[in-house]
Write a protein that holds these residues in place. Structure first.
Motif, PDB file in Angstrom:
ATOM      1  N   LEU A 108       0.842  -1.193   0.000  1.00 53.34           N
ATOM      2  CA  LEU A 108       0.000   0.000   0.000  1.00 53.34           C
ATOM      3  C   LEU A 108       0.879   1.246   0.000  1.00 53.34           C
ATOM      4  O   LEU A 108       1.785   1.389   0.821  1.00 53.34           O
ATOM      5  N   PHE A 278      -3.693  -0.939  -8.373  1.00 55.11           N
ATOM      6  CA  PHE A 278      -5.041  -0.540  -7.960  1.00 55.11           C
ATOM      7  C   PHE A 278      -4.942   0.860  -7.353  1.00 55.11           C
ATOM      8  O   PHE A 278      -4.092   1.107  -6.497  1.00 55.11           O
ATOM      9  N   TYR A 280      -7.199   4.106  -5.604  1.00 54.69           N
ATOM     10  CA  TYR A 280      -8.459   4.447  -4.923  1.00 54.69           C
ATOM     11  C   TYR A 280      -8.532   5.967  -4.749  1.00 54.69           C
ATOM     12  O   TYR A 280      -7.703   6.564  -4.057  1.00 54.69           O
ATOM     13  N   LEU A 399      -8.712  -1.015  -0.722  1.00 58.02           N
ATOM     14  CA  LEU A 399      -8.067  -2.323  -0.901  1.00 58.02           C
ATOM     15  C   LEU A 399      -8.697  -3.386  -0.003  1.00 58.02           C
ATOM     16  O   LEU A 399      -8.680  -4.575  -0.345  1.00 58.02           O
ATOM     17  N   SER A 424       0.767  -7.141  -6.336  1.00 63.83           N
ATOM     18  CA  SER A 424      -0.013  -5.925  -6.609  1.00 63.83           C
ATOM     19  C   SER A 424       0.487  -4.720  -5.817  1.00 63.83           C
ATOM     20  O   SER A 424       1.105  -4.863  -4.755  1.00 63.83           O
ATOM     21  N   HIS A 426      -1.094  -0.988  -4.365  1.00 62.01           N
ATOM     22  CA  HIS A 426      -2.349  -0.267  -4.108  1.00 62.01           C
ATOM     23  C   HIS A 426      -2.009   1.163  -3.704  1.00 62.01           C
ATOM     24  O   HIS A 426      -1.218   1.365  -2.788  1.00 62.01           O
TER      25      HIS A 426
END
Length: 455
Positions: A108, A278, A280, A399, A424, A426
């Motif tokens: 993250l 990803f 957000y 997430l 991944s 995020h």
């Protein structure tokens, strides 16, 4: 209320057609994935803007860099380029796993638009860009500037006197007003910021201290925009910054993606078919997150998955997308009050331009309760020593939804990502916070701690 007709259907009919609307109306947290999301190659054909438009915006910001560095000393270290850091927040990631009882694969990161120079929010991208473009257009049209000039010449009495003949107006819940007001006033424009009831007092006070005329309303964002537009229409020398449908705002935001690509490369963060990204993005009317998402899709194509985040009481983009009615519907149509402490996201009707532009490019939308925004606010302050305003925390829970919700798991499987999630990345896009006064931030922090104790 249940018999009210909304775009040809009663609320009961909308609920039957789209069951998730039941939870949205009850202001419960939801996670929706977009069935119209498709491959970039196909989706981009339906969009009027292109990569060349974003590149043009990027060049314009570079032309203005020498001026920006001169009038805003905090930008000197970046040579007049307004950009924010991106950082790892491992302590927060670990805490989120505990708070939501969910293992999170990958890493993250926090994109700190909360700490952008000049106006301390994501609006420093689109808002400042649109003001600069308007200033450039006027100066070139009046033969006092050419694109070959060193734009630092704009920092002069000659240019300030020239721009003082013109005015700029905008409707805002807060942060856009700050970016437009601060930049316009610095150039010499007369500025009018129409602010909704949600706008925080400190933002109004700051604008007034810069010589900006602030006009306050007891209604929500839509009224502020309506009145700002009306004022500009009555004055041929007044320019209205239209947060609902401005392509210039949108393109200013989109430039962020190219800079993010460089930052990720410098961090040795891979984004490719085996390393999905990803992102957000907190969402109000949609211009900021929409522009950033558009740029991200151009840069990372099908390897990036963008989700919008909205307060449970202001899910305007979600309702616009899920009903496919975009700006023809608002949250109040469905009995939702549009009252949230996340002032930057307190919007009842979405941008039709953004909704239609991204209807095949956005992966989904989720909603967050104000209590969770505050809880995350105090947590990230404790663990990472980062101060954010409530709106800016909306990106953090994204997430969790991707990994925990059935809809998130279906999304992962349908896009063949299951075996790739361990690789991944995020990114929660932090949209504002660095300019919040200490006493206000302290009250946010205390509120967050109270909610934590209630768990």
């Amino acid at each position: 209320m249940k018999n009210k007709i909304i775009e040809g259907k009663t609320i009961r009919e909308w609920k039957q057609e789209i069951p998730l609307i039941n939870k949205i109306i009850l202001t419960e947290e939801v996670f929706w994935t977009n069935s119209k999301y498709g491959k970039l190659e196909d989706a981009i054909k339906k969009v009027s803007l292109s990569e060349s438009d974003v590149k043009d915006a990027e060049k314009r910001l570079k032309r203005f860099a020498s001026y920006i560095a001169k009038v805003f000393p905090e930008t000197i270290k970046n040579n007049g380029i307004i950009e924010s850091p991106i950082i790892k927040i491992p302590n927060m990631q670990k805490k989120i796993e505990e708070m939501f009882n969910q293992e999170i694969l990958g890493q993250l990161l926090l994109k700190c638009d909360s700490h952008l120079a000049i106006s301390g929010s994501i609006k420093a991208r689109g808002g400042i860009y649109e003001v600069l473009k308007h200033a450039e257009d006027l100066a070139i049209k009046n033969n006092i500037l050419t694109v070959e000039d060193d734009y630092s010449i704009i920092h002069s009495d000659k240019f300030r006197k020239f721009f003082s003949q013109y005015s700029i107006a905008v409707g805002s819940t807060g942060n856009l007003g700050l970016s437009i007001g601060i930049m316009s006033a610095k150039l010499g424009f007369n500025v009018y910021v129409h602010m909704s009831a949600d706008a925080k007092k400190w933002k109004k006070d700051l604008l007034r201290s810069k010589g900006v005329t602030v006009i306050e309303y007891e209604s929500d964002y839509s009224k502020a925009v309506e009145e700002g537009r009306k004022q500009a229409l009555a004055d041929p020398n007044m320019y209205f910054v239209d947060d609902e449908s401005s392509t210039d705002l949108f393109l200013g935001y989109a430039v962020a993606a190219y800079r993010l690509k460089t930052q990720l490369e410098e961090m040795a963060v891979l984004v490719d078919g085996d390393h999905p990204l990803f992102v957000y993005l907190p969402c109000g009317v949609g211009g900021g997150p929409g522009g950033v998402a558009f740029g991200l899709k151009l840069v990372f194509k099908d390897n990036v998955h963008c989700f919008f985040a909205e307060p449970t009481h202001s899910p305007c983009m979600l309702i616009g997308l899920i009903t496919e009615m975009h700006d023809k519907v608002c949250v109040q149509d469905f009995g939702i009050d549009n009252i949230t402490d996340a002032d930057g996201l307190a919007v009842g009707r979405p941008s039709g331009f953004v909704g239609k532009t991204l209807e095949n490019l956005i992966s989904g939308v989720y909603t967050v309760q104000d209590e969770n925004l505050y809880m995350l606010l105090s947590t990230i302050a404790d663990l990472e020593n980062i101060n954010l305003e409530p709106s800016a925390l909306a990106g953090i829970p994204g997430l969790v939804h991707v990994f925990k919700d059935e809809a998130g798991q279906r999304y992962i499987e349908s896009h063949n990502l299951k075996n790739k999630m361990k690789n991944s990345t995020h990114i929660a896009w932090a949209t504002g916070g660095s300019m919040v006064p200490n006493d206000v931030m302290e009250s946010y922090y205390e509120k967050g701690h109270k909610y934590q104790q209630l768990i």
